[in-house]
Design a protein around this motif. Sequence first.
Motif, PDB file in Angstrom:
ATOM      1  N   MET A   2       1.186  -0.763   0.065  1.00  0.00           N
ATOM      2  CA  MET A   2      -0.211  -0.400  -0.180  1.00  0.00           C
ATOM      3  C   MET A   2       0.830   0.941  -0.243  1.00  0.00           C
ATOM      4  O   MET A   2       0.141   1.898  -0.503  1.00  0.00           O
ATOM      5  N   HIS A   3       1.669   1.236   0.825  1.00  0.00           N
ATOM      6  CA  HIS A   3       2.875   2.271   0.461  1.00  0.00           C
ATOM      7  C   HIS A   3       3.347   3.057  -0.880  1.00  0.00           C
ATOM      8  O   HIS A   3       3.463   4.098  -0.685  1.00  0.00           O
ATOM      9  N   LYS A  24       9.861  -2.359  12.819  1.00  0.00           N
ATOM     10  CA  LYS A  24      11.206  -1.415  12.635  1.00  0.00           C
ATOM     11  C   LYS A  24      11.144  -1.301  11.329  1.00  0.00           C
ATOM     12  O   LYS A  24      11.411  -0.090  11.401  1.00  0.00           O
ATOM     13  N   ASP A  25      11.318  -2.024  10.429  1.00  0.00           N
ATOM     14  CA  ASP A  25      11.670  -1.751   9.224  1.00  0.00           C
ATOM     15  C   ASP A  25      10.387  -0.910   8.575  1.00  0.00           C
ATOM     16  O   ASP A  25      11.041   0.516   7.863  1.00  0.00           O
ATOM     17  N   LEU A  26       9.081  -1.268   8.392  1.00  0.00           N
ATOM     18  CA  LEU A  26       8.190  -0.910   8.253  1.00  0.00           C
ATOM     19  C   LEU A  26       8.831   0.856   8.149  1.00  0.00           C
ATOM     20  O   LEU A  26       8.312   1.645   7.473  1.00  0.00           O
ATOM     21  N   HIS A  27       8.770   0.836  10.233  1.00  0.00           N
ATOM     22  CA  HIS A  27       8.912   2.558  10.190  1.00  0.00           C
ATOM     23  C   HIS A  27       9.822   3.501   9.710  1.00  0.00           C
ATOM     24  O   HIS A  27       9.927   4.326   9.529  1.00  0.00           O
ATOM     25  N   GLU A  28      11.170   2.589   9.725  1.00  0.00           N
ATOM     26  CA  GLU A  28      12.471   3.168   8.977  1.00  0.00           C
ATOM     27  C   GLU A  28      12.020   3.622   7.466  1.00  0.00           C
ATOM     28  O   GLU A  28      12.459   4.451   6.395  1.00  0.00           O
ATOM     29  N   GLU A  82       3.754   3.918   8.047  1.00  0.00           N
ATOM     30  CA  GLU A  82       2.718   4.572   9.175  1.00  0.00           C
ATOM     31  C   GLU A  82       2.213   3.660   9.780  1.00  0.00           C
ATOM     32  O   GLU A  82       0.361   2.915   8.582  1.00  0.00           O
ATOM     33  N   PHE A  83       2.286   2.953  11.070  1.00  0.00           N
ATOM     34  CA  PHE A  83       1.077   1.797  11.489  1.00  0.00           C
ATOM     35  C   PHE A  83       0.927   2.414  12.866  1.00  0.00           C
ATOM     36  O   PHE A  83       1.840   2.891  13.172  1.00  0.00           O
TER      37      PHE A  83
END
Length: 175
Positions: free
Chosen positions: A135-136, A155-159, A163-164
């Motif tokens: 989606m991102h 952590k990877d998604l955040h980097e 946004e979640f």
Amino acid sequence: MIKYALSCEHGHAFESWFASSAAYDKQVKNALVFCPLCNSTKVEKAIMAPRLAGTRKRERETATPASGAAAPPAPAAESSASLPAGVPAQQPAAPVAMMSPQEREFRKKLRELREHLTQNADYVGRKFPEEARKMHYGEVKHRSIYGEASPDEAKDLHEEGIEFHPLPVLPDERN
Ligand SMILES: [Zn+2]
């Protein structure tokens, strides 16, 4: 004349009149003073009794210190014996909390948020990082999803700037 309150070796209290203090000493020394109850001549002077005072005063005064000295240990032993039984130390402890109205309201809101999320989002389970990433990067149409992510994946998604939010977990739902 002088009146002495006397008591014998058996604790009998009685009174006797003497000509003087010296006369008393002499008569006691010569075993001339004896207890009217047991005839013991081992008597000793107690207190100088007022004229109308009976022998009970003397008995009460000798009895009071004895009972007074014996009294304190009894309640102490009694309380120490009853204490372990009164303390529920053997029962397993459970975490408890006093919830304030604000805390109650907060938890209610958390529950509502969680229910709203789970009812209006697609559950993707362990595919959450993959779906979120799609989606991102615009590979799929944006929608609300929820699922699971490991700490490393989160952590990877955040980097990556995705946004979640962690799904609110209520304390009573962890079990
Ligand atoms: Zn006596």
